[in-house]
Design a protein around this motif. Structure first.
Motif, mmCIF file in Angstrom:
data_model
loop_
_atom_site.group_PDB
_atom_site.id
_atom_site.type_symbol
_atom_site.label_atom_id
_atom_site.label_comp_id
_atom_site.label_asym_id
_atom_site.label_seq_id
_atom_site.Cartn_x
_atom_site.Cartn_y
_atom_site.Cartn_z
ATOM 1 N N THR A 60 -10.597 -7.175 30.659
ATOM 2 C CA THR A 60 -9.981 -6.121 29.870
ATOM 3 C C THR A 60 -9.442 -6.794 28.614
ATOM 4 N N ALA A 61 -9.988 -6.427 27.484
ATOM 5 C CA ALA A 61 -9.583 -7.063 26.227
ATOM 6 C C ALA A 61 -8.375 -6.337 25.637
ATOM 7 N N THR A 62 -7.461 -7.105 25.088
ATOM 8 C CA THR A 62 -6.323 -6.544 24.369
ATOM 9 C C THR A 62 -6.230 -7.234 23.014
ATOM 10 N N THR A 63 -5.597 -6.589 22.107
ATOM 11 C CA THR A 63 -5.448 -7.150 20.760
ATOM 12 C C THR A 63 -3.981 -7.142 20.366
ATOM 13 N N ASP A 64 -3.557 -8.210 19.750
ATOM 14 C CA ASP A 64 -2.204 -8.329 19.238
ATOM 15 C C ASP A 64 -2.334 -8.336 17.716
ATOM 16 N N VAL A 65 -1.887 -7.271 17.068
ATOM 17 C CA VAL A 65 -2.068 -7.127 15.625
ATOM 18 C C VAL A 65 -0.714 -6.993 14.941
ATOM 19 N N VAL A 66 -0.566 -7.663 13.822
ATOM 20 C CA VAL A 66 0.636 -7.545 13.002
ATOM 21 C C VAL A 66 0.196 -7.209 11.580
ATOM 22 N N ILE A 67 0.807 -6.187 10.995
ATOM 23 C CA ILE A 67 0.555 -5.864 9.590
ATOM 24 C C ILE A 67 1.853 -6.135 8.848
ATOM 25 N N GLU A 68 1.761 -6.997 7.864
ATOM 26 C CA GLU A 68 2.935 -7.428 7.109
ATOM 27 C C GLU A 68 2.809 -6.955 5.668
ATOM 28 N N LYS A 69 3.818 -6.246 5.202
ATOM 29 C CA LYS A 69 3.841 -5.790 3.813
ATOM 30 C C LYS A 69 4.783 -6.721 3.058
ATOM 31 N N SER A 70 4.315 -7.253 1.959
ATOM 32 C CA SER A 70 5.169 -8.152 1.191
ATOM 33 C C SER A 70 5.288 -7.633 -0.239
ATOM 34 N N GLY A 71 6.322 -8.049 -0.887
ATOM 35 C CA GLY A 71 6.529 -7.632 -2.271
ATOM 36 C C GLY A 71 7.986 -7.805 -2.648
ATOM 37 N N PRO A 72 8.351 -7.312 -3.806
ATOM 38 C CA PRO A 72 9.729 -7.481 -4.266
ATOM 39 C C PRO A 72 10.716 -6.710 -3.390
ATOM 40 N N THR A 73 11.925 -7.267 -3.280
ATOM 41 C CA THR A 73 12.969 -6.613 -2.501
ATOM 42 C C THR A 73 14.018 -5.954 -3.397
ATOM 43 N N ASN A 74 13.941 -6.218 -4.674
ATOM 44 C CA ASN A 74 14.872 -5.618 -5.631
ATOM 45 C C ASN A 74 14.232 -4.358 -6.212
ATOM 46 N N PRO A 75 14.882 -3.180 -6.079
ATOM 47 C CA PRO A 75 14.289 -1.939 -6.564
ATOM 48 C C PRO A 75 13.831 -1.985 -8.022
ATOM 49 N N SER A 76 14.490 -2.777 -8.854
ATOM 50 C CA SER A 76 14.084 -2.819 -10.264
ATOM 51 C C SER A 76 12.726 -3.504 -10.440
ATOM 52 N N ASN A 77 12.286 -4.253 -9.424
ATOM 53 C CA ASN A 77 10.998 -4.931 -9.494
ATOM 54 C C ASN A 77 9.894 -4.213 -8.717
ATOM 55 N N TYR A 78 10.220 -3.039 -8.137
ATOM 56 C CA TYR A 78 9.210 -2.293 -7.384
ATOM 57 C C TYR A 78 8.078 -1.901 -8.317
ATOM 58 N N PRO A 79 6.845 -1.836 -7.827
ATOM 59 C CA PRO A 79 5.737 -1.379 -8.675
ATOM 60 C C PRO A 79 5.872 0.119 -8.947
ATOM 61 N N ALA A 80 5.244 0.566 -9.995
ATOM 62 C CA ALA A 80 5.289 1.987 -10.341
ATOM 63 C C ALA A 80 4.655 2.796 -9.210
ATOM 64 N N ALA A 81 5.015 4.078 -9.115
ATOM 65 C CA ALA A 81 4.438 4.950 -8.094
ATOM 66 C C ALA A 81 2.916 4.867 -8.180
ATOM 67 N N GLY A 82 2.289 4.673 -7.046
ATOM 68 C CA GLY A 82 0.835 4.537 -7.019
ATOM 69 C C GLY A 82 0.369 3.136 -7.350
ATOM 70 N N GLY A 83 1.308 2.230 -7.587
ATOM 71 C CA GLY A 83 0.960 0.850 -7.931
ATOM 72 C C GLY A 83 0.368 0.104 -6.741
ATOM 73 N N GLU A 84 -0.147 -1.051 -7.013
ATOM 74 C CA GLU A 84 -0.831 -1.839 -5.999
ATOM 75 C C GLU A 84 0.162 -2.528 -5.073
ATOM 76 N N ARG A 85 -0.131 -2.510 -3.774
ATOM 77 C CA ARG A 85 0.684 -3.196 -2.764
ATOM 78 C C ARG A 85 -0.193 -4.222 -2.064
ATOM 79 N N THR A 86 0.407 -5.234 -1.490
ATOM 80 C CA THR A 86 -0.331 -6.254 -0.753
ATOM 81 C C THR A 86 0.076 -6.187 0.714
ATOM 82 N N TYR A 87 -0.928 -6.142 1.589
ATOM 83 C CA TYR A 87 -0.691 -6.151 3.035
ATOM 84 C C TYR A 87 -1.461 -7.321 3.629
ATOM 85 N N LYS A 88 -0.884 -7.935 4.655
ATOM 86 C CA LYS A 88 -1.517 -9.056 5.334
ATOM 87 C C LYS A 88 -1.737 -8.645 6.799
#
Length: 94
Positions: A60-88
């Motif tokens: 019985t196969a199982t998968t352990d998956v983690v999705i990590e979202k990274s980026g700025p933590t300061n609201p003034s550095n957030y990308p514009a609405a619809g801007g590009e995000r990076t996920y790992k």
């Protein structure tokens, strides 16, 4: 293929019974669900009949998956609405 040999007490007393359990782990990530392995065990003793036992194990196969979202933590550095995000995406043991 792996072969294990367990040497028991010699001579083996009549009426002797025991259990051997072999626990193992598959270290790779390429066994799809419902894969099978076949095991064959042979018991031989000078004072007893040879006994063979075959077993098929279904995985019985199982998968352990983690999705990590990274980026700025300061609201003034957030990308514009619809801007590009990076996920790992990471899989396997974390």
């Amino acid at each position: 293929m792996q072969r294990y040999i367990f040497k028991l007490k010699d001579p083996l007393p009549a009426g002797t019974s025991d259990r051997i359990q072999v626990t193992w782990h598959y270290d790779y990530y390429d066994a799809p669900n419902n894969s099978t392995t076949n095991q064959t065990v042979t018991f031989r003793a000078a004072n007893a009949q040879t006994v063979d036992q075959a077993l098929t194990t279904t995985w019985t196969a199982t998968t352990d998956v983690v999705i990590e979202k990274s980026g700025p933590t300061n609201p003034s550095n957030y990308p514009a609405a619809g801007g590009e995000r990076t996920y790992k995406l990471r899989y396997g043991y974390q």
